[in-house]
Design a protein around this motif. Structure first.
Motif, PDB file in Angstrom:
ATOM      1  N   THR A  46       0.854  -1.189   0.000  1.00 43.01           N
ATOM      2  CA  THR A  46       0.000   0.000   0.000  1.00 43.01           C
ATOM      3  C   THR A  46       0.893   1.243   0.000  1.00 43.01           C
ATOM      4  O   THR A  46       2.103   1.169   0.235  1.00 43.01           O
ATOM      5  CB  THR A  46      -0.882   0.031   1.249  1.00 43.01           C
ATOM      6  OG1 THR A  46      -0.044   0.168   2.412  1.00 43.01           O
ATOM      7  CG2 THR A  46      -1.709  -1.249   1.364  1.00 43.01           C
ATOM      8  N   GLY A  47       0.282   2.389  -0.237  1.00 42.89           N
ATOM      9  CA  GLY A  47       1.029   3.633  -0.189  1.00 42.89           C
ATOM     10  C   GLY A  47       1.641   3.871   1.185  1.00 42.89           C
ATOM     11  O   GLY A  47       2.771   4.362   1.300  1.00 42.89           O
ATOM     12  N   GLU A  48       0.920   3.513   2.232  1.00 41.38           N
ATOM     13  CA  GLU A  48       1.433   3.688   3.592  1.00 41.38           C
ATOM     14  C   GLU A  48       2.634   2.763   3.843  1.00 41.38           C
ATOM     15  O   GLU A  48       3.621   3.182   4.458  1.00 41.38           O
ATOM     16  CB  GLU A  48       0.316   3.386   4.600  1.00 41.38           C
ATOM     17  CG  GLU A  48       0.747   3.388   6.056  1.00 41.38           C
ATOM     18  CD  GLU A  48       1.220   4.754   6.536  1.00 41.38           C
ATOM     19  OE1 GLU A  48       1.868   4.814   7.605  1.00 41.38           O
ATOM     20  OE2 GLU A  48       0.955   5.761   5.844  1.00 41.38           O
ATOM     21  N   GLU A  49       2.530   1.528   3.375  1.00 39.23           N
ATOM     22  CA  GLU A  49       3.662   0.601   3.547  1.00 39.23           C
ATOM     23  C   GLU A  49       4.889   1.081   2.782  1.00 39.23           C
ATOM     24  O   GLU A  49       6.028   0.975   3.270  1.00 39.23           O
ATOM     25  CB  GLU A  49       3.250  -0.802   3.085  1.00 39.23           C
ATOM     26  CG  GLU A  49       2.255  -1.468   4.013  1.00 39.23           C
ATOM     27  CD  GLU A  49       1.673  -2.740   3.421  1.00 39.23           C
ATOM     28  OE1 GLU A  49       1.242  -3.612   4.192  1.00 39.23           O
ATOM     29  OE2 GLU A  49       1.632  -2.848   2.167  1.00 39.23           O
ATOM     30  N   ASP A  78      10.842   5.636   4.972  1.00 39.12           N
ATOM     31  CA  ASP A  78      11.223   6.155   6.286  1.00 39.12           C
ATOM     32  C   ASP A  78      12.339   5.307   6.898  1.00 39.12           C
ATOM     33  O   ASP A  78      13.281   5.842   7.498  1.00 39.12           O
ATOM     34  CB  ASP A  78      10.018   6.174   7.228  1.00 39.12           C
ATOM     35  CG  ASP A  78       9.000   7.251   6.868  1.00 39.12           C
ATOM     36  OD1 ASP A  78       9.336   8.141   6.054  1.00 39.12           O
ATOM     37  OD2 ASP A  78       7.873   7.189   7.390  1.00 39.12           O
ATOM     38  N   ARG A 120       5.633   4.178   2.168  1.00 39.03           N
ATOM     39  CA  ARG A 120       6.177   5.304   2.927  1.00 39.03           C
ATOM     40  C   ARG A 120       7.007   4.813   4.108  1.00 39.03           C
ATOM     41  O   ARG A 120       8.068   5.375   4.422  1.00 39.03           O
ATOM     42  CB  ARG A 120       5.047   6.203   3.434  1.00 39.03           C
ATOM     43  CG  ARG A 120       5.539   7.484   4.124  1.00 39.03           C
ATOM     44  CD  ARG A 120       4.418   8.235   4.805  1.00 39.03           C
ATOM     45  NE  ARG A 120       3.810   7.443   5.869  1.00 39.03           N
ATOM     46  CZ  ARG A 120       4.362   7.302   7.071  1.00 39.03           C
ATOM     47  NH1 ARG A 120       5.524   7.875   7.357  1.00 39.03           N
ATOM     48  NH2 ARG A 120       3.768   6.588   7.989  1.00 39.03           N
ATOM     49  N   LEU A 121       6.560   3.735   4.760  1.00 35.02           N
ATOM     50  CA  LEU A 121       7.309   3.182   5.890  1.00 35.02           C
ATOM     51  C   LEU A 121       8.669   2.644   5.442  1.00 35.02           C
ATOM     52  O   LEU A 121       9.664   2.762   6.168  1.00 35.02           O
ATOM     53  CB  LEU A 121       6.497   2.070   6.571  1.00 35.02           C
ATOM     54  CG  LEU A 121       5.263   2.517   7.340  1.00 35.02           C
ATOM     55  CD1 LEU A 121       4.476   1.314   7.843  1.00 35.02           C
ATOM     56  CD2 LEU A 121       5.659   3.418   8.515  1.00 35.02           C
TER      57      LEU A 121
END
Length: 303
Positions: free
Chosen positions: A53-56, A62, A58-59
């Motif tokens: 996902t987009g959130e994964e 990071d 981003r992680l």
């Protein structure tokens, strides 16, 4: 990669990766362009398989950013990252192959010092006498078993608390638990030291946190580093591990090999301190044409 294998791979990679490869075709073809093509193909295949996902995503960014923040002149978190993934060990195996019967090469680790003093055979490299005494004796031999006289044997290891001299220069004497010896005409060497303790790689950074989340340890079993050089032979850089160390089956950087296991044998009690003995042979390979004889890459990650 052969054309047939590449054709099979391209059936499963993205349009973006195919376009990247097409653009590369106009560039000068080199090892770098070949590596870039393979890396992008593999990365896009991985993304297609995992579908993050987009959130994964981003992680992940990071995490990689944080690894960079922990990399400086004193600590190399990127090297630690590839160490715990087994990449450093794999590259060492590929670049320093050894025939059957020869002592395997390993990564040198970050604590090697080229300026360790030469000492007479039988000298004690423990300059603070802290720990259980260990007598080390061995031979430097060729593949046919013949002794290699005059070989230079460099030694370094952690103390009884699992710490190297250059990790705590204010607590350990200069050159503690390190030295350089010249083997006798029969290739024999011996010295005194103390029994080393295993230790853990740094766990306070992003790599340590990742390994903890995965449920994987950062332990390194107790070991002694050796670097052996002799005229006409490839330089050997290796570890010798205590086969009874409880972490022997889970070395965080994948350096343990059956040929590198040894018995740090307990001797009968003599006074209040338990004493130990280690006996070993280190087998060198003849130097190949056009090779310098130097091998064993150094890292700066805490391994």
């Amino acid at each position: 990669m052969e054309d047939k294998q590449r054709d099979e791979l391209t059936q499963h990679i993205s349009a973006q990766a195919k376009e990247f490869s097409r653009r590369l075709a106009a560039a000068d073809q080199s090892r770098l362009t070949a590596a870039a093509r393979t890396i992008v193909d593999g990365l896009h295949t991985l993304v297609a398989e995992l579908q993050p996902t987009g959130e994964e995503f981003r992680l992940v960014i990071d995490f990689l950013t944080e690894v960079g923040h922990y990399a400086d002149a004193r600590r190399q978190e990127w090297v630690l990252f590839v160490d715990v993934l087994g990449v450093s060990s794999l590259i060492e195996d590929q670049n320093s192959p050894r025939p059957v019967g020869a002592t395997p090469n390993t990564v040198a680790g970050p604590f090697y010092r080229a300026d360790a003093p030469e000492m007479p055979l039988g000298a004690n490299i423990s300059r603070d006498a802290k720990g259980e005494p260990l007598e080390v004796s061995g031979r430097i031999v060729a593949l046919d078993g013949a002794g290699i006289g005059g070989a230079i044997v460099e030694v370094w290891h952690a103390n009884a608390e699992g710490l190297y001299e250059n990790q705590e220069p204010d607590r350990q004497p200069e050159f503690n638990l390190r030295g350089r010896f010249r083997a006798d005409p029969q290739g024999r060497f011996h010295f005194l030291t103390v029994k080393p303790k295993g230790y853990a790689l740094p766990s306070d950074g992003p790599v340590g946190q990742l390994m903890s989340t995965l449920g994987l340890g950062l332990e390194r079993p107790a070991h002694i580093h050796f670097r052996v050089s002799a005229e006409g032979f490839e330089t050997l850089t290796t570890h010798i591990f205590d086969q009874l160390d409880p972490a022997i089956g889970r070395d965080a950087i994948f350096g343990v090999k059956p040929e590198l296991l040894a018995e740090f044998r307990a001797l009968p009690l003599n006074g209040k301190k338990r004493q130990h003995a280690l006996e070993l042979d280190l087998v060198l390979c003849p130097q190949q044409p056009n090779e310098t004889g130097m091998s064993g890459k150094e890292t700066t990650d805490g391994s």
